[in-house]
Enzyme design. Sequence first.
Site, PDB file in Angstrom:
ATOM      1  N   ASN A  74     -10.248  -0.091   0.195  1.00  0.00           N
ATOM      2  CA  ASN A  74      -8.782  -0.030   0.190  1.00  0.00           C
ATOM      3  C   ASN A  74      -8.279  -0.632  -1.128  1.00  0.00           C
ATOM      4  O   ASN A  74      -8.394  -1.839  -1.340  1.00  0.00           O
ATOM      5  CB  ASN A  74      -8.260  -0.815   1.396  1.00  0.00           C
ATOM      6  N   HIS A 105      -3.090   7.126   2.359  1.00  0.00           N
ATOM      7  CA  HIS A 105      -3.576   5.834   1.876  1.00  0.00           C
ATOM      8  C   HIS A 105      -4.982   5.613   2.437  1.00  0.00           C
ATOM      9  O   HIS A 105      -5.236   5.839   3.617  1.00  0.00           O
ATOM     10  CB  HIS A 105      -2.626   4.732   2.345  1.00  0.00           C
ATOM     11  N   CYS A 154       0.816  -1.224   0.000  1.00  0.00           N
ATOM     12  CA  CYS A 154       0.000   0.000   0.000  1.00  0.00           C
ATOM     13  C   CYS A 154       0.847   1.271   0.000  1.00  0.00           C
ATOM     14  O   CYS A 154       0.313   2.371  -0.203  1.00  0.00           O
ATOM     15  CB  CYS A 154      -0.960  -0.010   1.185  1.00  0.00           C
TER      16      CYS A 154
HETATM   17  O1  UT7 Z   1      -3.778  -1.347   3.507  1.00  0.00           O
HETATM   18  C1  UT7 Z   1      -2.802  -1.485   4.483  1.00  0.00           C
HETATM   19  C2  UT7 Z   1      -3.220  -0.835   5.686  1.00  0.00           C
HETATM   20  N1  UT7 Z   1      -4.301  -1.567   6.309  1.00  0.00           N
HETATM   21  C3  UT7 Z   1      -4.923  -1.004   7.304  1.00  0.00           C
HETATM   22  O2  UT7 Z   1      -4.608   0.123   7.617  1.00  0.00           O
HETATM   23  C4  UT7 Z   1      -5.942  -1.788   8.077  1.00  0.00           C
HETATM   24  C5  UT7 Z   1      -5.768  -1.481   9.543  1.00  0.00           C
HETATM   25  N2  UT7 Z   1      -6.741  -2.138  10.417  1.00  0.00           N
HETATM   26  C6  UT7 Z   1      -8.038  -1.777  10.425  1.00  0.00           C
HETATM   27  O3  UT7 Z   1      -8.456  -0.944   9.646  1.00  0.00           O
HETATM   28  C7  UT7 Z   1      -8.918  -2.387  11.472  1.00  0.00           C
HETATM   29  O4  UT7 Z   1      -8.134  -3.080  12.422  1.00  0.00           O
HETATM   30  C8  UT7 Z   1      -9.997  -3.342  10.911  1.00  0.00           C
HETATM   31  C9  UT7 Z   1     -11.007  -2.546  10.116  1.00  0.00           C
HETATM   32  C10 UT7 Z   1      -9.330  -4.385  10.012  1.00  0.00           C
HETATM   33  C11 UT7 Z   1     -10.726  -4.037  12.028  1.00  0.00           C
HETATM   34  O5  UT7 Z   1     -11.316  -3.083  12.910  1.00  0.00           O
HETATM   35  P1  UT7 Z   1     -11.158  -3.261  14.488  1.00  0.00           P
HETATM   36  O6  UT7 Z   1     -11.905  -2.160  15.101  1.00  0.00           O
HETATM   37  O7  UT7 Z   1      -9.674  -3.375  14.765  1.00  0.00           O
HETATM   38  O8  UT7 Z   1     -11.923  -4.615  14.754  1.00  0.00           O
HETATM   39  P2  UT7 Z   1     -11.383  -5.948  15.457  1.00  0.00           P
HETATM   40  O9  UT7 Z   1     -10.415  -6.648  14.574  1.00  0.00           O
HETATM   41  O10 UT7 Z   1     -10.943  -5.594  16.842  1.00  0.00           O
HETATM   42  O11 UT7 Z   1     -12.696  -6.790  15.546  1.00  0.00           O
HETATM   43  C12 UT7 Z   1     -13.761  -6.394  16.412  1.00  0.00           C
HETATM   44  C13 UT7 Z   1     -14.880  -7.416  16.302  1.00  0.00           C
HETATM   45  C14 UT7 Z   1     -14.397  -8.864  16.451  1.00  0.00           C
HETATM   46  O12 UT7 Z   1     -15.400  -9.571  17.185  1.00  0.00           O
HETATM   47  P3  UT7 Z   1     -15.217  -9.877  18.748  1.00  0.00           P
HETATM   48  O13 UT7 Z   1     -13.936 -10.671  18.847  1.00  0.00           O
HETATM   49  O14 UT7 Z   1     -15.119  -8.523  19.407  1.00  0.00           O
HETATM   50  O15 UT7 Z   1     -16.441 -10.631  19.083  1.00  0.00           O
HETATM   51  C15 UT7 Z   1     -14.383  -9.362  15.026  1.00  0.00           C
HETATM   52  O16 UT7 Z   1     -14.576 -10.751  14.948  1.00  0.00           O
HETATM   53  O17 UT7 Z   1     -15.479  -7.327  15.002  1.00  0.00           O
HETATM   54  C16 UT7 Z   1     -15.545  -8.636  14.417  1.00  0.00           C
HETATM   55  N3  UT7 Z   1     -15.464  -8.489  12.988  1.00  0.00           N
HETATM   56  C17 UT7 Z   1     -16.525  -8.313  12.177  1.00  0.00           C
HETATM   57  N4  UT7 Z   1     -17.838  -8.254  12.467  1.00  0.00           N
HETATM   58  C18 UT7 Z   1     -18.673  -8.053  11.426  1.00  0.00           C
HETATM   59  C19 UT7 Z   1     -14.343  -8.461  12.214  1.00  0.00           C
HETATM   60  N5  UT7 Z   1     -14.677  -8.277  10.928  1.00  0.00           N
HETATM   61  C20 UT7 Z   1     -16.029  -8.190  10.884  1.00  0.00           C
HETATM   62  C21 UT7 Z   1     -16.951  -7.970   9.859  1.00  0.00           C
HETATM   63  N6  UT7 Z   1     -18.265  -7.906  10.179  1.00  0.00           N
HETATM   64  N7  UT7 Z   1     -16.581  -7.811   8.570  1.00  0.00           N
END
Ligand code: UT7
Length: 325
Positions: free
Chosen positions: A282, A252, A119
């Site tokens: 993204n 980005h 990225c």
């Molecule tokens: O391109 C290179 C750069 N990439 C990035 O910058 C990405 C950086 N990371 C992010 O943008 C975020 O970490 C994400 C968008 C990927 C995830 O957001 P988050 O707020 O960090 O969520 P999380 O991983 O802590 O997940 C929270 C909850 C989890 O459930 P529990 O364990 O709290 O019950 C996940 O299982 O959300 C759940 N979850 C979803 N729920 C519904 C994860 N993906 C989904 C989904 N729909 N698609």
Amino acid sequence: MTLYSRIAGTGSCLPPRRLSNADLVAELAAKGVETSDEWIVERTGIRARHFADAGVFSSDLGAEAARQALDAAGIAASDLDLIIVATSTPDMVFPSTACILQNKIGANGCAAFDVQAVCSGFVYALTVADAMIRTGAARNALVVGAEVFSRILDFSDRTTCVLFGDGAGAVVLQASATPGILASDLHADGRHVDILCVPGHVNGGAVMGDPLLRMDGQAVFKLAVGVLEDAARATLAKAGKTDADIDWLIPHQANIRIMQSTAKKLKLPADKLVVTVDQHGNTSAASIPLALDHLVRSGRTQAGQLAMLEGVGGGFTWGAVLLVL
Ligand code: UT7
């Protein structure tokens, strides 16, 4: 006389197939994968993305973006002496997507190669092109970010498949007597290879290991918010500028929360932050030139304004480029 490089034209391309969150949620539900528009919007700011049809490659999207950038710059493909394509989803293992794109736009003969920095690829490619122009190795460079990330997504993994889209953006970078690119700052930290990768490889005619995108989203998030501020500050310092000099922040486009956090740290108001993640998702190396082209074509920019471009992603890589529009 000091030689600079300056953006002379921009272009972009999105494949026509657009999926809103509702469309994608319905497709995933049919496969037993549960997610929602609310979750995607609240956690990422993404509302829609574009996916390329089978048979459409990064070079096709990149070539269309390139044609627009050449038109905007008022030069012909035959005037190019350098093509750099930033991509992590190349058409083939080799040759480079840049060579394939070169043939599609009819620029045969000039130097052409790919840059792989995921990225951050576009800010890496722009920095290389700028250096080549300033040393006199090139005068008219085409710098492209082009991706078909839909090809490497695991549509049974809701933590990644809702985040990415396909597209391309391009700029023509030209030698200039007046400053365009003022400064840049590139970094990588290979200790974090595993937090965002496609770990598979080709061996003996077969794909060995996992050929799909894997990401530890939280680890990437935490690293990204820190390094984006550092890279912006280092680039401003090199150019003798301050936060207040930035007219447009073009980070980005991965997650609106990371982008807003960076803007806040740089004390920039919301209207200086360029946002396309809501409509594109993204698109990895394509996200910055796509956002730049949309900004330029919106008519909101004025000649002489300063734009800060910032990339961050797999490697772990990050970097920034400060330029005069
Ligand atoms: O391109 C290179 C750069 N990439 C990035 O910058 C990405 C950086 N990371 C992010 O943008 C975020 O970490 C994400 C968008 C990927 C995830 O957001 P988050 O707020 O960090 O969520 P999380 O991983 O802590 O997940 C929270 C909850 C989890 O459930 P529990 O364990 O709290 O019950 C996940 O299982 O959300 C759940 N979850 C979803 N729920 C519904 C994860 N993906 C989904 C989904 N729909 N698609």
